[in-house]
Design an enzyme around this catalytic site. Structure first.
Site: not given
Ligand code: NAD
Length: 476
Positions: A107
């Site tokens: 990561k």
């Molecule tokens: P992203 O940046 O696209 O979205 C995150 C969202 O959460 C945004 O809309 C942001 O405004 C919101 N956010 C941030 N802080 C917040 C808070 N305190 N309260 C409420 N909302 C809040 O990120 P993502 O890619 O969707 O990732 C989200 C989670 O999923 C992370 O934990 C990431 O590790 C996990 N994840 C993502 C992927 C991927 O393919 N993108 C894969 C596996 C796991």
């Protein structure tokens, strides 16, 4: 309020790991070998921006190299730190083993608030970060393959791929150095939606097992279920969209950075997403009630709670108040080890992160294979498949006409049956199969082994067992 007595994210993952290995019989030393993070590289680099040199700090942690390349996203957030990156790298190891993608866990993260920089500045910063990692083989098609995570997406992955290609001009496989790229830069159909789609497939599989539904004290299927989502970003948006559009679920709450919107009648996910994009947050969205302290909405009545933003949001301070009987961890580490214990005692069923959000790495695996094979999925077979189907349909039509059987094929059936599978259909099929198979492996352990109380430990057991076998095969 989050309590100070809470362990760090890394410690939380370790505690969950330890709970699982206590039920295993690993040879001395192997437990420690699997637990530790092999290496973490910290880089501080300067980029001349806005008339001065700005210094940035980034990390790339490699948790386990029992399989290579290692794989894991790159996160852009001001809260990024070594502990977090190492915890996320460990989760990647366990996730890849659970869904059988042939990777070790890694990561990366950059301490930056991407909203503070414009696109051109972000490109310069990303290219410099990629340069620092690539020159140490921490971005490399056969060593270490990043992907998007919080704060990054297709755009950043395209910059990284291009930076790597510029540094390795004769590497024919250079596109496989990173996944989550746009299609025109070597990406694959269905990668952007993959993690949210995987959350949907995970829930569909859960609701195929009456015994499991009963464990959560629920009944029926996804139709009509009330869903609360935290974070309407890549993962949360796609999960909420698919559950409401395809499965009949009702999104009754969306929690974002600036607060939450609740509406028992159901929220239109597309509309709200558009509102956030144009207004910068959920405040003043007309079709629902705004709750300024969004985290309180985690405690609202609903059937399925989907934390899809960041880690540690369900903690010792609020776990007892969570009313959802089913939580699916779309984010990594949203439930701390302490909260996990409270929820377990309450009978809440948690579909754990190492499984629930594995859709991303699964489709990343398909993208990596596509890049190495230099051909898109379905290109050779699609028309051949259609021709075969047409042959069958024509024959059926001839028979029905000749023998006056009085039946004909419905247009809907013909259209669907005649269409050969393109890349998107194949990706979704591979993802669905992966999510079903991994769930079944977990639930078998959950139901068959006496001391296994929850899906999380079941998931860790399946995963650690496979990692241990890899090490054994290497003679360790
Ligand atoms: P992203 O940046 O696209 O979205 C995150 C969202 O959460 C945004 O809309 C942001 O405004 C919101 N956010 C941030 N802080 C917040 C808070 N305190 N309260 C409420 N909302 C809040 O990120 P993502 O890619 O969707 O990732 C989200 C989670 O999923 C992370 O934990 C990431 O590790 C996990 N994840 C993502 C992927 C991927 O393919 N993108 C894969 C596996 C796991």
């Amino acid at each position: 309020m989050k309590q100070n007595s809470e362990p760090s994210f890394r410690d939380s993952v370790n505690m969950m790991f330890s709970r699982a290995v206590k039920l295993m019989d690993l040879p001395p030393g192997l437990e420690e070998k699997i637990r530790v993070c092999n290496a973490t590289y910290t880089v501080r680099f300067g980029v001349r921006l806005r008339g001065q040199i700005q210094t940035f700090t980034g990390y790339r942690a490699v948790h386990s190299e029992h399989m290579e390349p290692v794989k894991g996203g790159i996160r852009y957030a001001s809260s990024v730190n070594q502990d977090e990156v190492e915890a996320l790298a460990a989760l990647m190891t366990f996730k890849c083993a659970l869904v059988e993608t042939p990777f070790g866990g890694s990561k990366g993260g950059l301490c930056i608030d991407p909203r503070e920089w414009d696109e051109h500045e972000l490109e310069q910063i990303t290219r410099r970060f990629a340069y620092e990692l690539a020159k140490r083989d921490l971005i490399h098609p056969s060593q270490n393959v990043p992907a998007p995570d919080m704060g990054t997406g297709e755009r950043e992955m395209a910059w990284i791929a291009d930076q790597y290609a510029r540094m390795n001009t004769t590497d024919i496989n250079s596109r496989a150095c990173v996944t989550g790229k746009p299609i025109n830069a070597g990406g694959i159909q269905g990668r952007t939606e993959a993690t949210g789609r995987g959350v949907e497939y995970a829930l569909q599989e859960f609701f195929r097992h009456p015994e499991d539904i009963a464990k959560a004290g629920m009944s029926g299927d996804l139709d009509g279920k009330r869903v609360i989502v935290q974070g309407l970003g890549n993962v949360g948006y796609h999960a909420a969209k698919f559950l409401s559009e395809d499965d009949g679920s009702k999104v009754t709450g969306v929690i974002e950075r600036d607060g939450a919107i609740v509406n028992e009648e159901g929220i239109d996910v597309e509309e709200l997403r558009h509102w956030i994009a144009t207004h910068g947050g959920v405040a003043n969205y007309p079709e629902g009630t705004f709750v300024e302290d969004g985290s309180l909405v985690l405690e609202h009545e609903c059937d399925i709670l989907i934390p899809a933003a960041l880690e540690g949001v369900i903690h010792l301070g609020n776990a007892a108040n969570i009313k959802a009987p089913l939580i699916i961890e779309a984010a990594n580490g949203p439930v701390t080890a302490g909260a996990d214990e409270i929820l377990r005692k309450k009978g809440t069923v948690i579909i754990p992160d190492l499984y629930a959000n594995a859709g991303g790495v699964t489709v990343s695996y398909f993208e990596w294979v596509k890049n190495l094979s230099h051909i898109r999925f379905g290109r050779m077979e699609k028309r051949q498949e259609e021709a075969q189907h047409l042959l069958l349909v024509s024959e059926l039509e001839r028979l029905s006409a000749d023998k006056e059987l009085g039946w004909e094929l419905s247009k809907n059936f013909k259209d669907k049956f005649l269409r050969g599978a393109g890349e998107l259909e194949l990706v979704r099929s591979g993802l669905d199969d992966t999510m079903r198979t991994a769930y079944q492996a977990m639930r078998e352990v959950w139901h068959d082994r006496d001391q296994v109380e929850d899906l999380r430990i079941a998931g860790y057991l399946v995963s650690i067992d496979r990692i241990a076998s890899s090490y054994r095969a290497k003679g360790l």
